[in-house]
Design a protein around this motif. Sequence first.
Motif, PDB file in Angstrom:
ATOM      1  N   THR A 335       0.840  -1.190   0.000  1.00  0.00           N
ATOM      2  CA  THR A 335       0.000   0.000   0.000  1.00  0.00           C
ATOM      3  C   THR A 335       0.878   1.245   0.000  1.00  0.00           C
ATOM      4  N   THR A 337       1.813   4.597   1.020  1.00  0.00           N
ATOM      5  CA  THR A 337       1.443   5.442   2.158  1.00  0.00           C
ATOM      6  C   THR A 337       2.088   6.821   2.105  1.00  0.00           C
ATOM      7  N   ARG A 338       3.081   7.019   1.249  1.00  0.00           N
ATOM      8  CA  ARG A 338       3.710   8.342   1.106  1.00  0.00           C
ATOM      9  C   ARG A 338       4.154   8.533  -0.324  1.00  0.00           C
ATOM     10  N   PRO A 374      -1.392   8.030  -2.653  1.00  0.00           N
ATOM     11  CA  PRO A 374      -1.440   7.439  -1.311  1.00  0.00           C
ATOM     12  C   PRO A 374      -2.790   6.792  -1.015  1.00  0.00           C
ATOM     13  N   GLY A 375      -2.714   5.589  -0.467  1.00  0.00           N
ATOM     14  CA  GLY A 375      -3.909   4.789  -0.204  1.00  0.00           C
ATOM     15  C   GLY A 375      -4.125   3.685  -1.211  1.00  0.00           C
ATOM     16  N   ASP A 409       3.565   0.547   2.671  1.00  0.00           N
ATOM     17  CA  ASP A 409       3.200  -0.123   3.928  1.00  0.00           C
ATOM     18  C   ASP A 409       3.772   0.573   5.159  1.00  0.00           C
ATOM     19  N   GLU A 411       3.557   4.118   7.926  1.00  0.00           N
ATOM     20  CA  GLU A 411       2.510   4.833   8.646  1.00  0.00           C
ATOM     21  C   GLU A 411       1.873   5.863   7.720  1.00  0.00           C
ATOM     22  N   ASP A 412       0.555   5.916   7.721  1.00  0.00           N
ATOM     23  CA  ASP A 412      -0.163   6.873   6.879  1.00  0.00           C
ATOM     24  C   ASP A 412      -0.212   8.215   7.604  1.00  0.00           C
ATOM     25  N   THR A 413       0.592   9.168   7.143  1.00  0.00           N
ATOM     26  CA  THR A 413       0.673  10.482   7.799  1.00  0.00           C
ATOM     27  C   THR A 413       0.098  11.583   6.916  1.00  0.00           C
ATOM     28  N   ARG A 414      -0.772  11.196   5.976  1.00  0.00           N
ATOM     29  CA  ARG A 414      -1.310  12.179   5.054  1.00  0.00           C
ATOM     30  C   ARG A 414      -2.084  13.280   5.773  1.00  0.00           C
TER      31      ARG A 414
END
Length: 423
Positions: A335, A337-338, A374-375, A409, A411-414
């Motif tokens: 995934t 994520t950034r 992202p996502g 994969d 941390e999602d920090t969006r």
Amino acid sequence: MDVIDIIVTKRDGGELQPGQIDWVIDAYTRGAIAEEQMAALNMAIVWRGMTRAEVSRWTAAMLGSGDRLDFSDLPRPTTDKHSTGGVGDKITLPLTPAVAACGAAVPQLSGRGLGHTGGTLDKLESIPGWRAELSPAEMRRSLTDVGGVICAAGAGLAPADRKLYALRDVTGTVESIPLIAGSIMSKKLAEGTGSLVLDVKVGSGAFMKDTESARELARTMVDIGNDNGVRTVALLTAMDAPLGRQVGNALEVAEALEVLAGGGPDDVVELTVRLGREMLAAAGLPGAKDPADALRDGSAMDAWRRMIRAQGGDPDAPLPVAAERREILAPASGTLTRLDAHAVGMAAWRLGAGRARKEDPVSPGAGVTLHAEPGDHVRVGRPLFTLHTDDPARFDRAAESLTDAVTLDGEDTRLPLVIDRIG
């Protein structure tokens, strides 16, 4: 007045008086103050800051150094949007005709890109025949007949800012919120718009990297606008990842056309609609047609086509396409994520979509296509980016910019697309 006294006052943390500010801006614009003296005052402002009263007067003095357009007699209320710049930020292209289709007049004076952020005029100049330089009479005609115009600012608007910005650029005094705010707002107020919506970007691809400094800049500019009689609000919006899937001049025009046709990436559509609603409310048109409806029913596209034709462009002409392409494949599955906006902007710049100096040409077809955001889930060996350029020698350095642009994969920090509203 004595310029040394003014420098010392600010150096020691004092507040400049209105007469001092008026005099120093006028004298510098006329060449009566030496470059090194103005550089010293700029540096003192960088270190000591300015009060709200000082910033408003500084902006008004720069505004008063040149012409100020007046569209108050138009049959439509005027409103405008200004973005502090980002990667893939093509919002002006669908937004101006969408708001025009809803009943407002949008006098959008735009600029060309420098560095990794693209300029609106560079994008529009990829349309065959389109011209950026318009007289005030031509602007007025387009605002009356179409409801919108996107063009270059004339040399007579805020000449003090043009001279001051060039000095700040070479003396390490760009990074000052009062000076940034005064520079932006002196030009926007000179347009003669009755209301203004600011899109202040936050993140790696923006000038302001953190929310706190972006909020301070937004608050300062909103205060300047309101102090100078222009109803002003601001949205803080995310620029940690690029906007949309296309970064580059003709590539972004093509994506804007998708939005005007009722499609396009969700983030571009959402921000266009959010800013459009703010513009219509600021213009005193809260019951106007919704910009989302203008995009869906084709009226925004109709306004776009009329606007392009009014400036000599052919809305049916094919857009430039780069001669060479190269794909960059996903190194693993996972995934996304950034997706770093600054890295993508640098890649597009290295491919020829931007310029290092104001006199550099740009390649209209150059840029980067993003195949995931992202996502999204990506698969190893599938295209992640497509690079576009006319000069294949540029591929390797552009690809280097993207080496660490992606995290899978993690941390999602969006950031949320719209972080805050100030006004």
